[in-house]
Design a protein around this motif. Structure first.
Motif, mmCIF file in Angstrom:
data_model
loop_
_atom_site.group_PDB
_atom_site.id
_atom_site.type_symbol
_atom_site.label_atom_id
_atom_site.label_comp_id
_atom_site.label_asym_id
_atom_site.label_seq_id
_atom_site.Cartn_x
_atom_site.Cartn_y
_atom_site.Cartn_z
ATOM 1 N N ILE A 43 0.908 -1.465 -0.247
ATOM 2 C CA ILE A 43 -0.256 -0.056 -0.038
ATOM 3 C C ILE A 43 1.100 1.008 -0.072
ATOM 4 O O ILE A 43 1.815 1.373 0.875
ATOM 5 N N MET A 44 0.854 1.455 -1.168
ATOM 6 C CA MET A 44 1.276 2.968 -1.263
ATOM 7 C C MET A 44 0.772 4.707 -0.871
ATOM 8 O O MET A 44 1.038 5.255 -0.089
ATOM 9 N N THR A 45 -0.415 4.571 -1.281
ATOM 10 C CA THR A 45 -1.349 5.930 -1.036
ATOM 11 C C THR A 45 -2.575 4.941 0.288
ATOM 12 O O THR A 45 -2.559 3.450 -0.539
ATOM 13 N N ARG A 68 1.296 8.503 1.384
ATOM 14 C CA ARG A 68 0.574 9.676 1.066
ATOM 15 C C ARG A 68 -0.619 9.303 1.848
ATOM 16 O O ARG A 68 -1.659 8.120 1.561
ATOM 17 N N ILE A 69 -1.583 10.115 2.973
ATOM 18 C CA ILE A 69 -3.079 9.870 3.472
ATOM 19 C C ILE A 69 -3.365 10.934 1.819
ATOM 20 O O ILE A 69 -3.607 12.105 2.263
ATOM 21 N N ASP A 70 -4.795 10.458 1.686
ATOM 22 C CA ASP A 70 -5.544 11.326 0.413
ATOM 23 C C ASP A 70 -5.913 11.912 1.245
ATOM 24 O O ASP A 70 -7.144 12.152 2.353
ATOM 25 N N CYS A 89 8.198 5.622 5.613
ATOM 26 C CA CYS A 89 7.852 6.558 4.455
ATOM 27 C C CYS A 89 6.724 7.548 4.198
ATOM 28 O O CYS A 89 7.070 8.274 3.492
ATOM 29 N N LEU A 90 6.247 7.590 5.462
ATOM 30 C CA LEU A 90 5.041 8.690 5.266
ATOM 31 C C LEU A 90 5.743 10.177 6.287
ATOM 32 O O LEU A 90 5.959 10.213 7.162
ATOM 33 N N LYS A 91 6.104 10.612 5.506
ATOM 34 C CA LYS A 91 6.006 12.488 5.739
ATOM 35 C C LYS A 91 5.279 13.152 6.123
ATOM 36 O O LYS A 91 6.093 14.957 6.770
ATOM 37 N N LYS A 112 8.139 9.343 9.895
ATOM 38 C CA LYS A 112 9.082 10.672 9.675
ATOM 39 C C LYS A 112 8.102 11.761 9.241
ATOM 40 O O LYS A 112 8.867 12.697 9.020
ATOM 41 N N VAL A 113 6.473 12.333 10.169
ATOM 42 C CA VAL A 113 6.151 13.129 10.087
ATOM 43 C C VAL A 113 6.729 14.270 10.366
ATOM 44 O O VAL A 113 6.893 13.948 11.536
#
Length: 265
Positions: A43-45, A68-70, A89-91, A112-113
């Motif tokens: 799951i990427m997005t 990415r969170i839509d 990977c979520l920034k 890593k937000v």
């Protein structure tokens, strides 16, 4: 798969579940109340959430390539619980999270937000806010402060922010949170606590571990049961004799040469 009436979808360790398959499932399960994805490494997005307006609980845990969170997450007006954990990977988080007017529990941990979205301070229903980040500031623009608007969180019971990029003085509005029980700002660059912190009637736990810019502590509320502080700059400690309910005290004065550790249980 017939999902029209499904209200709970939980997937763990399903690498075959990619973005397109998840999107197809969401489009069918329009009565969904719980969506949990754990160790789903394809799951990427996130999907577009407009097709599941009744969603109440949403979890992404150990989704290693999620980045990415839509923005449609802001349409989830029934969402009560949002948890994002170990998504390395979520920034960034979308500002639309601030539209979740019924959100009570918000957890973003071990990601890593860079920072909490500014819109988060509109969520007056929040009861628990957990934010810990592994992102280290690259420039001064990556540093951030807690806003004075935090005093509007009249339902807040737990505030945990462990981010090395959080700096500055804790706003005085923190003293006007009548239900706050736990305040944990460990591993931050917080430099000063306001005097209003003594006004917190229900504060039981105050943790300021590895807060090396703190030089002194103000008068603390008598309701405290746990106080944990460590700092390389701590020079002044208030009279703690009023803390009649205290059952644990950890004060660590960090020195370049050695450590002085005072602990009382």
């Amino acid at each position: 798969m017939y999902l029209k009436n499904v209200v709970v979808l939980e997937f763990t360790g399903i690498d075959l579940l990619d973005d397109s398959r998840l999107r197809d499932l969401i489009e069918v399960a329009r009565k969904l109340k719980v969506l949990s994805l754990k160790s789903c490494h394809s799951i990427m997005t996130t999907p577009v959430f407009s097709g599941c307006p009744t969603l109440e609980r949403l979890t992404f845990e150990d989704c290693s390539i999620l980045n990415r969170i839509d923005v449609s997450i802001g349409k989830l007006q029934c969402l009560i619980d949002l948890k994002i954990d170990r998504c390395c990977c979520l920034k960034d988080l979308p500002e639309e999270i601030g539209d979740l007017i019924n959100l009570e529990h918000f957890f973003v941990q071990r990601c890593k937000v860079k920072k909490l979205p500014d819109s988060i301070w509109k969520l007056k229903s929040l009861r628990e806010l957990y934010f810990s980040s592994r992102f280290l500031a690259l420039t001064s623009t990556d540093l951030w402060e807690l806003p004075s608007a935090i005093g509007r969180f009249q339902n807040l019971e737990v505030l945990l922010v462990n981010s090395p990029n959080l700096k500055g003085q804790l706003p005085s509005g923190i003293g006007y949170l009548p239900l706050l029980r736990i305040l944990n700002l460990s591993k931050t660059q917080i430099s000063e606590l306001p005097k209003t912190i003594s006004m917190l009637p229900r504060l039981q736990v105050l943790e300021l571990m590895a807060c090396h810019d703190i030089q002194e502590l103000p008068v603390l509320p008598t309701s405290l049961t746990h106080l944990r502080v460590s700092s390389a700059s701590l020079r002044k400690i208030p009279n703690l004799s009023n803390l009649n309910n205290l059952v644990r005290l950890d004060l660590i004065i960090v020195d370049e040469v050695d450590w002085e550790f005072i602990q009382t249980d």
